[in-house]
Design a protein around this motif. Structure first.
Motif, PDB file in Angstrom:
ATOM      1  N   TRP A 284      70.512   0.741  71.739  1.00 14.03           N
ATOM      2  CA  TRP A 284      71.554   0.801  70.697  1.00 14.03           C
ATOM      3  C   TRP A 284      71.299  -0.242  69.605  1.00 14.03           C
ATOM      4  O   TRP A 284      71.656  -0.037  68.433  1.00 14.03           O
ATOM      5  CB  TRP A 284      72.904   0.551  71.369  1.00 14.03           C
ATOM      6  CG  TRP A 284      74.071   0.348  70.463  1.00 14.03           C
ATOM      7  CD1 TRP A 284      74.605   1.249  69.586  1.00 14.03           C
ATOM      8  CD2 TRP A 284      74.873  -0.848  70.344  1.00 14.03           C
ATOM      9  NE1 TRP A 284      75.689   0.705  68.939  1.00 14.03           N
ATOM     10  CE2 TRP A 284      75.871  -0.587  69.383  1.00 14.03           C
ATOM     11  CE3 TRP A 284      74.850  -2.097  70.963  1.00 14.03           C
ATOM     12  CZ2 TRP A 284      76.833  -1.534  69.023  1.00 14.03           C
ATOM     13  CZ3 TRP A 284      75.804  -3.040  70.608  1.00 14.03           C
ATOM     14  CH2 TRP A 284      76.783  -2.751  69.652  1.00 14.03           C
TER      15      TRP A 284
ATOM     16  N   ASN B 197      75.599  -5.146  80.217  1.00 14.75           N
ATOM     17  CA  ASN B 197      76.425  -4.043  79.719  1.00 14.75           C
ATOM     18  C   ASN B 197      76.112  -3.636  78.285  1.00 14.75           C
ATOM     19  O   ASN B 197      76.865  -2.851  77.683  1.00 14.75           O
ATOM     20  CB  ASN B 197      77.924  -4.365  79.841  1.00 14.75           C
ATOM     21  CG  ASN B 197      78.376  -4.421  81.290  1.00 14.75           C
ATOM     22  OD1 ASN B 197      77.955  -3.603  82.114  1.00 14.75           O
ATOM     23  ND2 ASN B 197      79.210  -5.393  81.630  1.00 14.75           N
TER      24      ASN B 197
ATOM     25  N   LEU C 274      67.773   0.384  80.431  1.00 11.31           N
ATOM     26  CA  LEU C 274      67.928  -0.468  79.244  1.00 11.31           C
ATOM     27  C   LEU C 274      69.215  -1.280  79.223  1.00 11.31           C
ATOM     28  O   LEU C 274      69.432  -2.065  78.292  1.00 11.31           O
ATOM     29  CB  LEU C 274      67.843   0.383  77.965  1.00 11.31           C
ATOM     30  CG  LEU C 274      66.524   1.112  77.696  1.00 11.31           C
ATOM     31  CD1 LEU C 274      66.538   1.735  76.303  1.00 11.31           C
ATOM     32  CD2 LEU C 274      65.323   0.187  77.853  1.00 11.31           C
ATOM     33  N   LEU C 275      70.068  -1.129  80.215  1.00  9.31           N
ATOM     34  CA  LEU C 275      71.309  -1.901  80.229  1.00  9.31           C
ATOM     35  C   LEU C 275      71.036  -3.359  80.596  1.00  9.31           C
ATOM     36  O   LEU C 275      70.414  -3.652  81.620  1.00  9.31           O
ATOM     37  CB  LEU C 275      72.297  -1.302  81.229  1.00  9.31           C
ATOM     38  CG  LEU C 275      73.128  -0.097  80.748  1.00  9.31           C
ATOM     39  CD1 LEU C 275      74.025   0.393  81.861  1.00  9.31           C
ATOM     40  CD2 LEU C 275      73.967  -0.471  79.526  1.00  9.31           C
TER      41      LEU C 275
ATOM     42  N   TYR D  44      68.440   6.585  73.282  1.00  8.05           N
ATOM     43  CA  TYR D  44      68.699   5.633  74.366  1.00  8.05           C
ATOM     44  C   TYR D  44      69.870   6.057  75.259  1.00  8.05           C
ATOM     45  O   TYR D  44      70.156   5.389  76.253  1.00  8.05           O
ATOM     46  CB  TYR D  44      68.986   4.251  73.770  1.00  8.05           C
ATOM     47  CG  TYR D  44      70.110   4.251  72.759  1.00  8.05           C
ATOM     48  CD1 TYR D  44      71.430   4.155  73.158  1.00  8.05           C
ATOM     49  CD2 TYR D  44      69.844   4.380  71.394  1.00  8.05           C
ATOM     50  CE1 TYR D  44      72.466   4.175  72.240  1.00  8.05           C
ATOM     51  CE2 TYR D  44      70.873   4.400  70.464  1.00  8.05           C
ATOM     52  CZ  TYR D  44      72.182   4.305  70.890  1.00  8.05           C
ATOM     53  OH  TYR D  44      73.201   4.339  69.978  1.00  8.05           O
ATOM     54  N   THR D  45      70.557   7.158  74.901  1.00 14.22           N
ATOM     55  CA  THR D  45      71.715   7.598  75.691  1.00 14.22           C
ATOM     56  C   THR D  45      71.328   8.527  76.835  1.00 14.22           C
ATOM     57  O   THR D  45      72.179   8.868  77.662  1.00 14.22           O
ATOM     58  CB  THR D  45      72.746   8.313  74.798  1.00 14.22           C
ATOM     59  OG1 THR D  45      72.147   9.491  74.227  1.00 14.22           O
ATOM     60  CG2 THR D  45      73.234   7.402  73.684  1.00 14.22           C
TER      61      THR D  45
ATOM     62  N   GLU E  29      69.012   5.032  79.702  1.00 12.91           N
ATOM     63  CA  GLU E  29      70.128   4.088  79.655  1.00 12.91           C
ATOM     64  C   GLU E  29      70.176   3.199  80.902  1.00 12.91           C
ATOM     65  O   GLU E  29      70.449   1.991  80.821  1.00 12.91           O
ATOM     66  CB  GLU E  29      71.449   4.843  79.498  1.00 12.91           C
ATOM     67  CG  GLU E  29      72.660   3.934  79.357  1.00 12.91           C
ATOM     68  CD  GLU E  29      73.928   4.711  79.065  1.00 12.91           C
ATOM     69  OE1 GLU E  29      74.817   4.143  78.409  1.00 12.91           O
ATOM     70  OE2 GLU E  29      74.034   5.876  79.510  1.00 12.91           O
ATOM     71  N   LYS E  30      69.885   3.789  82.039  1.00 14.38           N
ATOM     72  CA  LYS E  30      69.911   3.047  83.295  1.00 14.38           C
ATOM     73  C   LYS E  30      68.966   1.848  83.255  1.00 14.38           C
ATOM     74  O   LYS E  30      69.292   0.772  83.773  1.00 14.38           O
ATOM     75  CB  LYS E  30      69.538   3.996  84.445  1.00 14.38           C
ATOM     76  CG  LYS E  30      69.517   3.340  85.807  1.00 14.38           C
ATOM     77  CD  LYS E  30      69.054   4.330  86.871  1.00 14.38           C
ATOM     78  CE  LYS E  30      68.914   3.659  88.225  1.00 14.38           C
ATOM     79  NZ  LYS E  30      68.388   4.591  89.260  1.00 14.38           N
TER      80      LYS E  30
ATOM     81  N   ASN F  31      73.418  -1.610  75.977  1.00 12.86           N
ATOM     82  CA  ASN F  31      72.248  -0.741  75.968  1.00 12.86           C
ATOM     83  C   ASN F  31      71.311  -1.255  74.879  1.00 12.86           C
ATOM     84  O   ASN F  31      71.616  -1.180  73.691  1.00 12.86           O
ATOM     85  CB  ASN F  31      72.663   0.710  75.684  1.00 12.86           C
ATOM     86  CG  ASN F  31      71.514   1.684  75.839  1.00 12.86           C
ATOM     87  OD1 ASN F  31      70.382   1.383  75.476  1.00 12.86           O
ATOM     88  ND2 ASN F  31      71.810   2.870  76.363  1.00 12.86           N
TER      89      ASN F  31
END
Length: 633
Positions: A92, A87, A83-84, A74-75, A80-81, A89
């Motif tokens: 995670w 703030n 899935l945020l 997910y990083t 990540e963009k 993720n």
């Protein structure tokens, strides 16, 4: 000579084509897991076990790859963009559940890669549910499909919540689907909790509040009494199981005037609408994100070969379901904490989705939190410390508090980044009742108590087919031995977790080899241990420590050889392999009928208890006083 490859997975449907291939001398037959191995064994078909080709080096590579994928997928900036959310993720939040579910898939996939290097079959007959994985590797072979016995597959461990109880002598296990559990929980929060709080709970605005997360009141009765005596509002927030589910838990919560917390009581109609809209939005983002097969194929791979074509059919829906849950938890927990304003949160398992979110918001709102040790973790297990983001033995934030049971876990926490001033060596509050019960005079009823540990998904080695076979053999050894003993009562206590998801079906085995033994799924474990002459376990379990507390000799048959390295952390016991029936029988006989042998085991257990646990019988009081001091400071 042409070679036919037969690859069978889980329970398969038998037809004429399959029987022809199984009896063909040119066929090379592989069982891909324990269930297919069992079915082939029952059919008396000669076969090989696929993962037996894996070396120690292969297993090490698998462990590193599985952990890396689970904690980094997910990083990727593109992922990540999308899935945020507030703030956080969302990827995670899935680490703890993704890791064990990847193990079997990657064991099979990597084993197939190795087989492909040795064999180049003309044709392959493969179980339907694993066919996409096979097609990825054997792209040049003619592939035929065998239908599975079940069309629906349970891929994710936590898709089912087991509910276990005994109806007289009959063990009953209900497996509640995850969505059904959430519906019941919602009704429980909307109707039962307000009713209970209005009649039995006590909230005083003048007093500070402490939040206890997912506590089982029946296990922590003494701790509840101690902490509720400090004139604070005690909130119970139970997201995984109800705080009140039987008369005993009702009595404990009522007598200590605890307040049942719920998210539903603070959510308005507009909140639910917002959650629903955001869930729809995240699903649209996921559809767009998952259309990028090239990106995910690169991430979900090993040795440059991707298993995404197979894994995506499970992972996509998993993400959609869990992210919708996460959005609910994020909005609800933030609002809940802002309403009750606790000074301290005490919880057990920081890596679970719900608690990750709760503690994230607690830190945002400057609320102290403390992890409380809840079992005997296998700290000496290979690479155990590297997997803390999965098992959560110590806090994932190294600046927060942890209450440990004794000096062994204190040392482990310090060695892995927790500052000494953040560690409370409290002892085990859940075992205060054991020490108190121990003081009462109780005759040994001569019971032989067997407790079954779970086939934990700790790493690739713990999920090899041979580990399952050895687990089954361990049960056979115990049952065959117990059948010879006619002057003792015998009980086998099943593990409280789900033993039907990628596990050995133990009840038919027990009934086959010793139908006279009593099977229990729900019991007063302290009383059972207290009335026993010996406690036998399959695998490592906290029950070994509990037997040591009650001065009971213990014996353990291991299915996973890696567990021998964890001997120092679960209780003093004597280890046996599943092929040591004669030695096991002889030792059990000596414990039961030779006093000196029994006393030797008891003395060793006492030494372990002294080393492992602090504050025998007074841990709850010590922890409550430490909490009081922490809040006042």
């Amino acid at each position: 000579m042409s070679t036919n490859l037969v690859l069978l997975f889980e329970r398969f449907h038998i037809n004429d084509e399959l029987l022809e291939n199984l009896n063909d001398p040119n066929s090379v037959i592989f069982a891909l897991d324990y269930y297919s191995h069992k079915q082939l064994d029952d059919m008396e078909i000669k076969h090989e076990i696929l993962d037996s080709y894996l070396t120690t080096s292969d297993l090490s590579q698998l462990n590193k790859t599985i952990l890396n994928i689970s904690t980094t997928w997910y990083t990727d900036p593109t992922i990540e963009k999308e899935l945020l959310f507030e703030n956080i993720n969302l990827g995670w939040l899935l680490e703890q559940e993704l890791y064990p579910s990847l193990i079997q898939t990657m064991i099979i996939f990597f084993s197939l890669i190795k087989i492909h290097k040795k064999l180049n079959p003309n044709s392959i007959l493969v179980s339907n549910s694993i066919s996409k994985l096979v097609l990825t590797i054997f792209s040049n072979s003619i592939i035929s499909i065998i239908e599975d016995e079940k069309s629906e597959k349970e891929y994710w461990n936590f898709d089912v919540f087991p509910i276990k109880y005994n109806l007289g002598p009959i063990p009953i296990t209900l497996r509640l689907p995850r969505k059904a559990f959430f519906k019941i929980r919602k009704l429980y929060e909307q109707f039962f909790i307000p009713f209970f709080n209005n009649i039995f709970s006590k909230f005083d605005k003048k007093n500070d509040s402490v939040l206890l997360v997912d506590f089982n009141p029946s296990l922590y009765d003494v701790f509840f009494k101690k902490i509720s005596s400090q004139k604070r509002n005690i909130f119970l927030l139970n997201r995984k199981r109800a705080a009140v589910w039987n008369f005993n838990s009702f009595k404990i919560v009522k007598n200590n005037e605890c307040i049942l917390g719920s998210y539903e009581q603070y959510l308005k109609k507009t909140d639910h609408e917002f959650i629903q809209n955001e869930s729809v939005l995240i699903n649209k983002k996921l559809e767009k994100l998952f259309s990028n097969d090239q990106l995910f194929s690169k991430i979900f791979s090993i040795d440059g070969i991707s298993f995404w074509n197979y894994f995506s059919q499970y992972f996509k829906n998993f993400c959609k379901d869990r992210f919708s849950e996460a959005i609910y938890e994020i909005i609800s927990s933030k609002k809940f904490l802002s309403k009750i304003k606790p000074l301290l949160i005490i919880h057990f398992y920081e890596v679970a989705l719900q608690e990750k979110i709760l503690i994230y918001h607690a830190r945002k709102q400057n609320i102290l939190s403390m992890v409380l040790q809840h079992g005997t973790p296998h700290v000496s297990f290979p690479n155990f410390s590297e997997m803390n983001s999965i098992h959560g033995t110590i806090p994932i934030y190294n600046d927060k508090k942890i209450a440990v049971w004794g000096p062994i876990m204190e040392k482990y926490a310090i060695e892995h980044g927790i500052q000494k001033n953040n560690i409370i060596v409290s002892g085990s509050p859940r075992h205060d009742s054991y020490f108190n019960l121990k003081k009462q005079k109780s005759d040994d009823d001569g019971l032989i108590l067997v407790v079954l540990g779970q086939l934990d998904k700790k790493n690739a080695g713990s999920q090899l087919t041979n580990t399952y076979i050895q687990y089954e053999e361990a049960i056979k050894v115990i049952c065959k031995t117990l059948k010879k003993i006619t002057d003792r009562k015998k009980i086998i206590k099943l593990h409280p977790g789900d033993m039907k998801w990628k596990s050995v079906m133990v009840e038919p085995l027990i009934n086959k080899y010793d139908p006279e033994v009593q099977i229990m799924v729900d019991a007063n474990l302290p009383r059972l241990i207290q009335s026993s002459s010996v406690v036998i376990s399959v695998g490592l379990t906290t029950v070994l420590l509990e037997a040591n507390i009650f001065n009971k000799p213990t014996m353990t048959i291991l299915s996973d050889p890696q567990e021998r390295l964890s001997a120092s952390s679960s209780g003093n016991t004597m280890f046996f392999n599943s092929n040591e029936q004669e030695k096991f029988e002889k030792t059990l006989h000596q414990i039961l009928y030779v006093r000196e042998t029994s006393e030797h085991f008891i003395n060793k257990g006492n030494e372990f208890v002294k080393q492992y646990l602090a504050n025998h019988g007074t841990a709850s009081e010590f922890l409550a006083n430490s909490i009081d001091k922490l809040i006042l400071d």
